[in-house]
Motif scaffolding. Sequence first.
Motif, PDB file in Angstrom:
ATOM      1  N   PHE A  75      -1.557   3.995  -4.030  1.00  0.00           N
ATOM      2  CA  PHE A  75      -2.570   3.971  -3.087  1.00  0.00           C
ATOM      3  C   PHE A  75      -2.434   5.131  -2.231  1.00  0.00           C
ATOM      4  O   PHE A  75      -1.480   5.840  -2.513  1.00  0.00           O
ATOM      5  CB  PHE A  75      -2.670   2.709  -2.133  1.00  0.00           C
ATOM      6  CG  PHE A  75      -2.646   1.425  -2.736  1.00  0.00           C
ATOM      7  CD1 PHE A  75      -3.978   0.850  -3.140  1.00  0.00           C
ATOM      8  CD2 PHE A  75      -1.749   0.723  -3.280  1.00  0.00           C
ATOM      9  CE1 PHE A  75      -4.218  -0.324  -3.850  1.00  0.00           C
ATOM     10  CE2 PHE A  75      -1.559  -0.586  -3.877  1.00  0.00           C
ATOM     11  CZ  PHE A  75      -3.073  -1.179  -3.991  1.00  0.00           C
ATOM     12  N   CYS A  94       0.795  -1.282   0.108  1.00  0.00           N
ATOM     13  CA  CYS A  94       0.069   0.024   0.075  1.00  0.00           C
ATOM     14  C   CYS A  94       0.668   1.125  -0.038  1.00  0.00           C
ATOM     15  O   CYS A  94       0.262   2.357  -0.337  1.00  0.00           O
ATOM     16  CB  CYS A  94      -1.026   0.116   1.081  1.00  0.00           C
ATOM     17  SG  CYS A  94      -0.059  -0.274   2.749  1.00  0.00           S
ATOM     18  N   TYR A 127      -6.210  -1.478   2.716  1.00  0.00           N
ATOM     19  CA  TYR A 127      -5.582  -2.321   1.673  1.00  0.00           C
ATOM     20  C   TYR A 127      -5.703  -3.885   1.953  1.00  0.00           C
ATOM     21  O   TYR A 127      -5.829  -4.769   1.168  1.00  0.00           O
ATOM     22  CB  TYR A 127      -4.017  -1.990   1.863  1.00  0.00           C
ATOM     23  CG  TYR A 127      -3.055  -2.930   1.160  1.00  0.00           C
ATOM     24  CD1 TYR A 127      -2.767  -2.739  -0.353  1.00  0.00           C
ATOM     25  CD2 TYR A 127      -2.360  -3.797   1.539  1.00  0.00           C
ATOM     26  CE1 TYR A 127      -2.213  -3.423  -1.064  1.00  0.00           C
ATOM     27  CE2 TYR A 127      -1.580  -4.843   1.014  1.00  0.00           C
ATOM     28  CZ  TYR A 127      -1.382  -4.600  -0.655  1.00  0.00           C
ATOM     29  OH  TYR A 127      -0.427  -5.347  -1.111  1.00  0.00           O
TER      30      TYR A 127
END
Length: 446
Positions: free
Chosen positions: A324, A311, A340
């Motif tokens: 992300f 992530c 995540y």
Amino acid sequence: MSAVTEAVRPYTSYVYAYPHKTAYRPLPDRPALAGLWADEPKDALSLYAHIPFCEVRCGFCNLFTRIGAPDELTTRYLDALDRQATAVREALGDAAPVRFATAAFGGGTPTFLTAAELERLCDIAERRMGADLRAVPLSVETSPSTATADRLAVLAERGATRLSIGVQSFVEAEARAAVRPQRRAEVEAALGRIRDTGVPVLNIDLIYGIDGQTEASWRRSLDAALVWRPEELYLYPLYVRPLTGLGRKGPAESDREWDERRLRLYRHGRDHLLARGYEQVSMRMFRRADAPALGPDDHACQTDGMIGLGCGARSYTSRLHYSFDYAVGMPEIRSIIDTYTGTRDFSRAEVGRRVDAGEARRRHLLQSLLQAAGMPLADYAARFGGSPFDDFGAELARFEERGWLDTGAPAGLLRLSPEGLAHSDGLGPELFSPAVRAAMAAYEAK
């Protein structure tokens, strides 16, 4: 020229990627990864796996990481990493050759994972992504407290060619000032265990500019590191960022005094290493002249793509950089990690920034010019059909006026002078586009 260039602070921002992640935004169309990678060259990719866990968080750290991993969080994180890797490899397809030329595990602290979890991480890279970890350069970050013999043995057996340990300072008082709790004996023991693995490249990270640090104490840290004859040394200037431990403290000196002290310490460290058989690769990186090569690395960061798993990892295609959500504050980081680990569908890009032809030129120039070797003008012309002096004439003219360009470089090579390298963290941000600057300025730290 004065010690600190009047117009530009020498320590504005560490440019390790462009565009900066604070310029990323949610992608309304959430493009499918299969479409993003369909026409991309995939025969020399870079693989990066991000592990966002640490035992403690240093006072200077603004990386995407959290302290600890309760309730089997590492298991759930690796489960999500496995799902993501499966989706990404499917999106890459098999119409064209897919090959990874280099790999790295970073964080956070990858060796926060247990030895068994590190085995699983390597399995994900190999069995899901198809990376041959024993055939390509594999770099892994570690810390003194997590560089245990069983973890290091796994990494050595699975093909690690480089282990990078964040020491920051061998002087315990300086480590405490940087909110980095560690004992010198613990550091030395960890270095001994790393050397025992036989992994060919040891890198030691050190920081200059810590409160109370002097040329003499800085030299003590440098000499303590040199005892281990590391193949690489990274010398990082200290930054104090919002939402970090040090960011909540008041300044000990004015910005100008701190800039001048950091520049003095940088030059002292640079000269100390150059006199002891190291070559300067960039402002931060120094490599021992007789160090072994990491392996056959034909990945070019300016042109080849990168696959980021986890992530906090970024992925790069020629037209889109994506990742992300990003945060520095602990509650937000925990929330992003939880999101995540609960994600089932990793087939689309969620957050990122488009890279047009102009941004591609800037990125190529930045990533080439900030290396001590410089940039062959022929490489730029072959890719873009022009000259950086046509595309960035005003910026390069300013750099030349300040003495930042090497006027004695061989014909056809654009290269920074020693003073230009010293000011890399001021020079780099001057090449950011107005659009990226605006997006970074509008970003709200969280």
